[in-house]
Design a protein around this motif. Sequence first.
Motif, PDB file in Angstrom:
ATOM      1  N   MET A   1      -3.922  22.630 -30.862  1.00 15.58           N
ATOM      2  CA  MET A   1      -2.704  22.798 -31.184  1.00 15.58           C
ATOM      3  C   MET A   1      -1.934  22.001 -29.950  1.00 15.58           C
ATOM      4  O   MET A   1      -1.797  23.135 -29.224  1.00 15.58           O
ATOM      5  CB  MET A   1      -2.018  23.671 -32.312  1.00 15.58           C
ATOM      6  N   ARG A   2      -1.387  21.338 -29.923  1.00 16.30           N
ATOM      7  CA  ARG A   2      -0.473  20.562 -29.004  1.00 16.30           C
ATOM      8  C   ARG A   2       0.817  20.311 -29.210  1.00 16.30           C
ATOM      9  O   ARG A   2       0.720  20.127 -30.843  1.00 16.30           O
ATOM     10  CB  ARG A   2      -0.704  19.482 -28.018  1.00 16.30           C
ATOM     11  N   VAL A   3       1.897  20.352 -28.646  1.00 15.92           N
ATOM     12  CA  VAL A   3       3.538  19.987 -28.673  1.00 15.92           C
ATOM     13  C   VAL A   3       3.574  18.751 -28.424  1.00 15.92           C
ATOM     14  O   VAL A   3       3.855  18.224 -27.050  1.00 15.92           O
ATOM     15  CB  VAL A   3       3.998  21.193 -29.189  1.00 15.92           C
ATOM     16  N   ILE A   4       3.533  18.091 -29.326  1.00 12.68           N
ATOM     17  CA  ILE A   4       3.998  16.435 -28.586  1.00 12.68           C
ATOM     18  C   ILE A   4       5.608  16.297 -28.589  1.00 12.68           C
ATOM     19  O   ILE A   4       6.146  16.048 -29.660  1.00 12.68           O
ATOM     20  CB  ILE A   4       3.314  15.799 -28.431  1.00 12.68           C
ATOM     21  N   CYS A   5       6.763  16.031 -27.391  1.00 14.00           N
ATOM     22  CA  CYS A   5       7.623  15.714 -27.738  1.00 14.00           C
ATOM     23  C   CYS A   5       8.077  13.605 -27.370  1.00 14.00           C
ATOM     24  O   CYS A   5       7.676  13.754 -26.367  1.00 14.00           O
ATOM     25  CB  CYS A   5       8.671  15.995 -26.644  1.00 14.00           C
ATOM     26  N   ILE A   6       8.407  13.214 -28.111  1.00 11.98           N
ATOM     27  CA  ILE A   6       8.971  12.018 -28.111  1.00 11.98           C
ATOM     28  C   ILE A   6      10.252  11.380 -27.805  1.00 11.98           C
ATOM     29  O   ILE A   6      10.926  11.408 -28.996  1.00 11.98           O
ATOM     30  CB  ILE A   6       7.682  11.179 -29.295  1.00 11.98           C
ATOM     31  N   THR A   7      10.688  11.502 -27.048  1.00 10.12           N
ATOM     32  CA  THR A   7      11.923  10.326 -26.930  1.00 10.12           C
ATOM     33  C   THR A   7      12.314   8.869 -27.175  1.00 10.12           C
ATOM     34  O   THR A   7      11.466   8.590 -26.213  1.00 10.12           O
ATOM     35  CB  THR A   7      12.801  11.156 -24.940  1.00 10.12           C
ATOM     36  N   GLN A   8      13.109   8.941 -27.251  1.00  8.45           N
ATOM     37  CA  GLN A   8      13.553   7.332 -27.783  1.00  8.45           C
ATOM     38  C   GLN A   8      14.574   7.006 -27.108  1.00  8.45           C
ATOM     39  O   GLN A   8      15.508   7.828 -26.456  1.00  8.45           O
ATOM     40  CB  GLN A   8      13.688   6.865 -29.418  1.00  8.45           C
ATOM     41  N   ALA A   9      13.996   5.888 -25.919  1.00  8.26           N
ATOM     42  CA  ALA A   9      15.399   5.264 -24.999  1.00  8.26           C
ATOM     43  C   ALA A   9      14.739   3.453 -24.832  1.00  8.26           C
ATOM     44  O   ALA A   9      13.728   3.369 -24.509  1.00  8.26           O
ATOM     45  CB  ALA A   9      14.848   6.085 -24.024  1.00  8.26           C
ATOM     46  N   ARG A  10      16.316   3.217 -24.797  1.00  6.08           N
ATOM     47  CA  ARG A  10      15.706   1.922 -24.255  1.00  6.08           C
ATOM     48  C   ARG A  10      17.183   1.250 -23.904  1.00  6.08           C
ATOM     49  O   ARG A  10      18.357   2.153 -23.822  1.00  6.08           O
ATOM     50  CB  ARG A  10      15.824   0.631 -25.760  1.00  6.08           C
ATOM     51  N   LEU A  11      17.421  -0.480 -23.368  1.00  9.58           N
ATOM     52  CA  LEU A  11      18.722  -0.018 -22.692  1.00  9.58           C
ATOM     53  C   LEU A  11      19.371  -0.508 -23.243  1.00  9.58           C
ATOM     54  O   LEU A  11      20.846  -1.578 -22.963  1.00  9.58           O
ATOM     55  CB  LEU A  11      18.136  -1.381 -20.967  1.00  9.58           C
ATOM     56  N   GLU A  18      22.959  -0.121 -22.085  1.00 11.56           N
ATOM     57  CA  GLU A  18      22.305   0.327 -20.545  1.00 11.56           C
ATOM     58  C   GLU A  18      22.891   1.998 -20.586  1.00 11.56           C
ATOM     59  O   GLU A  18      23.056   2.445 -19.605  1.00 11.56           O
ATOM     60  CB  GLU A  18      22.195  -0.270 -19.730  1.00 11.56           C
ATOM     61  N   LYS A  19      23.089   2.550 -21.468  1.00 10.97           N
ATOM     62  CA  LYS A  19      23.354   3.734 -21.659  1.00 10.97           C
ATOM     63  C   LYS A  19      22.746   4.778 -21.180  1.00 10.97           C
ATOM     64  O   LYS A  19      23.288   5.473 -20.276  1.00 10.97           O
ATOM     65  CB  LYS A  19      24.049   4.256 -22.842  1.00 10.97           C
ATOM     66  N   ILE A  47       7.218  12.394 -24.157  1.00 13.35           N
ATOM     67  CA  ILE A  47       6.993  10.704 -24.142  1.00 13.35           C
ATOM     68  C   ILE A  47       8.173  10.529 -23.885  1.00 13.35           C
ATOM     69  O   ILE A  47       8.933   9.874 -24.943  1.00 13.35           O
ATOM     70  CB  ILE A  47       5.897  10.364 -24.662  1.00 13.35           C
ATOM     71  N   VAL A  48       8.754   9.596 -23.071  1.00 17.16           N
ATOM     72  CA  VAL A  48       9.644   8.295 -23.291  1.00 17.16           C
ATOM     73  C   VAL A  48       8.639   7.124 -23.809  1.00 17.16           C
ATOM     74  O   VAL A  48       8.257   6.443 -22.869  1.00 17.16           O
ATOM     75  CB  VAL A  48      10.380   8.183 -21.514  1.00 17.16           C
ATOM     76  N   ALA A  49      10.215   6.736 -24.753  1.00 15.13           N
ATOM     77  CA  ALA A  49       8.932   5.472 -25.871  1.00 15.13           C
ATOM     78  C   ALA A  49       9.984   5.010 -25.607  1.00 15.13           C
ATOM     79  O   ALA A  49      10.928   4.245 -26.537  1.00 15.13           O
ATOM     80  CB  ALA A  49       8.271   5.848 -27.339  1.00 15.13           C
ATOM     81  N   THR A  50       9.505   3.348 -24.776  1.00 18.45           N
ATOM     82  CA  THR A  50      10.491   2.516 -24.274  1.00 18.45           C
ATOM     83  C   THR A  50      10.122   1.450 -24.796  1.00 18.45           C
ATOM     84  O   THR A  50       9.449   1.706 -26.059  1.00 18.45           O
ATOM     85  CB  THR A  50      11.189   2.757 -23.257  1.00 18.45           C
ATOM     86  N   THR A  51      11.054  -0.066 -25.076  1.00 19.89           N
ATOM     87  CA  THR A  51      10.488  -1.185 -25.960  1.00 19.89           C
ATOM     88  C   THR A  51       9.078  -2.022 -24.287  1.00 19.89           C
ATOM     89  O   THR A  51       9.312  -1.663 -23.617  1.00 19.89           O
ATOM     90  CB  THR A  51      11.334  -1.896 -26.595  1.00 19.89           C
ATOM     91  N   ASP A  52       8.513  -2.809 -24.979  1.00 19.17           N
ATOM     92  CA  ASP A  52       7.962  -3.818 -23.914  1.00 19.17           C
ATOM     93  C   ASP A  52       8.703  -5.381 -23.806  1.00 19.17           C
ATOM     94  O   ASP A  52       7.992  -6.270 -23.040  1.00 19.17           O
ATOM     95  CB  ASP A  52       6.875  -4.331 -24.325  1.00 19.17           C
ATOM     96  N   THR A  58      12.902  -2.308 -16.044  1.00 19.75           N
ATOM     97  CA  THR A  58      13.582  -1.476 -15.147  1.00 19.75           C
ATOM     98  C   THR A  58      14.185   0.493 -15.578  1.00 19.75           C
ATOM     99  O   THR A  58      13.705   0.850 -14.905  1.00 19.75           O
ATOM    100  CB  THR A  58      15.348  -2.297 -15.337  1.00 19.75           C
ATOM    101  N   LEU A  59      13.959   0.355 -16.731  1.00 18.69           N
ATOM    102  CA  LEU A  59      13.864   1.784 -17.471  1.00 18.69           C
ATOM    103  C   LEU A  59      12.805   2.320 -16.886  1.00 18.69           C
ATOM    104  O   LEU A  59      12.983   3.619 -16.522  1.00 18.69           O
ATOM    105  CB  LEU A  59      14.299   2.332 -19.086  1.00 18.69           C
TER     106      LEU A  59
END
Length: 257
Positions: A1-11, A18-19, A47-52, A58-59
Motif C-alpha cells: 500500500m502507498r499513499v499518493i498525494c495529488i495537488t491540483q494546480a493551474r495558471l 497565475e496565482k 504529484i502536481v496535476a495540471t492541465t495540458d 510554464t507551470l
Amino acid sequence: MRVICITQARLGSSRLPEKVLKSVFGRSLLDYHCSRVSTAKIVDTHIVATTDTDLDKTLVEHIKTLDIRPAPQVFCGSEHNVLDRFYQAAIQANATEHDVIVRLTGDCPLICPGLIDEVVAQHMTHNPTGYTHLSLGYWARGFDVEVFGMPILTDTWLNASEPPELEHVTFYMYSRPQSYPIMSVENGHVDYSQLRLCIDEPDDLTMFDTLMQTLGEELAQMSAVEICQALLAHPEIAQINQHVEQIIPSSLDEEIV
C-alpha cells in the motif's frame, strides 16, 4: 500500500490569474506548498496535476526547477474535467486498489504536513472504505486535506457525469454518504475556522505576504497550530482577507484548480 498525494494546480484562474506562481519572499506559492508536502512522513508519492494547455507549460517548467527532495512528479490532463485529470494522475503513478489517495490544491502555500499525516492515519484506522477530510469547522481554510482509497476514486471516475461531479473531484463522493462513509477529522478543542490561509483573491495574497514579512522564513516551517496562533497574535493581518467569501464546493461557479 502507498499513499499518493495529488495537488491540483493551474495558471488559468480568473479571480487571481497565475496565482500559484505568485512570488512571496522570492519563492512561488507552489514552491511553499510542495516544500511542505515533501516533509509529510506518510506520503510516498507527490504529484502536481495540471492541465495540458499551452498556458500551463510554464507551470510544468517551473515545477522542474524546484529544489525539493523528493521532487514532485507532474501530470498534465484535462483543464475542465478535473476528475479525469485527477484520476489519470493516479493511474500515471501506477496506483492500485490498495493505495490511499490524498487530494490537495496548490493555492494552499501553508498546507500542513502534520495534518496530512494525521488525516491519512485517521482514515486508514477508522474509515478505510470511505471519504475522510479535515474539518474546516475547526481548522483554517488553507489546510484542506481530503483522503480516500483508489477504489472510491475509480468508482467516482466511472460513474460521475454531472458538471459539478466532473469539476470538483470529491463532490460525487461526499454527496453520497450512503455509499461512502464520511469522517471529519477535528482538532477537538480550538476553533481556528475564522482564519483564512488559502489564496483565491488579491487580498489573500496580501495577507500571506504581510504575514511572511512579519514572521520571516520561520513561517514556512511552522506547524498548523503555530501558524494559527501567529495569526491570532496579529489580528490586523488576519483581517486583511476576512471579507473574502469562500465559494461553496457544490457551486458551478467555483474556480477549477
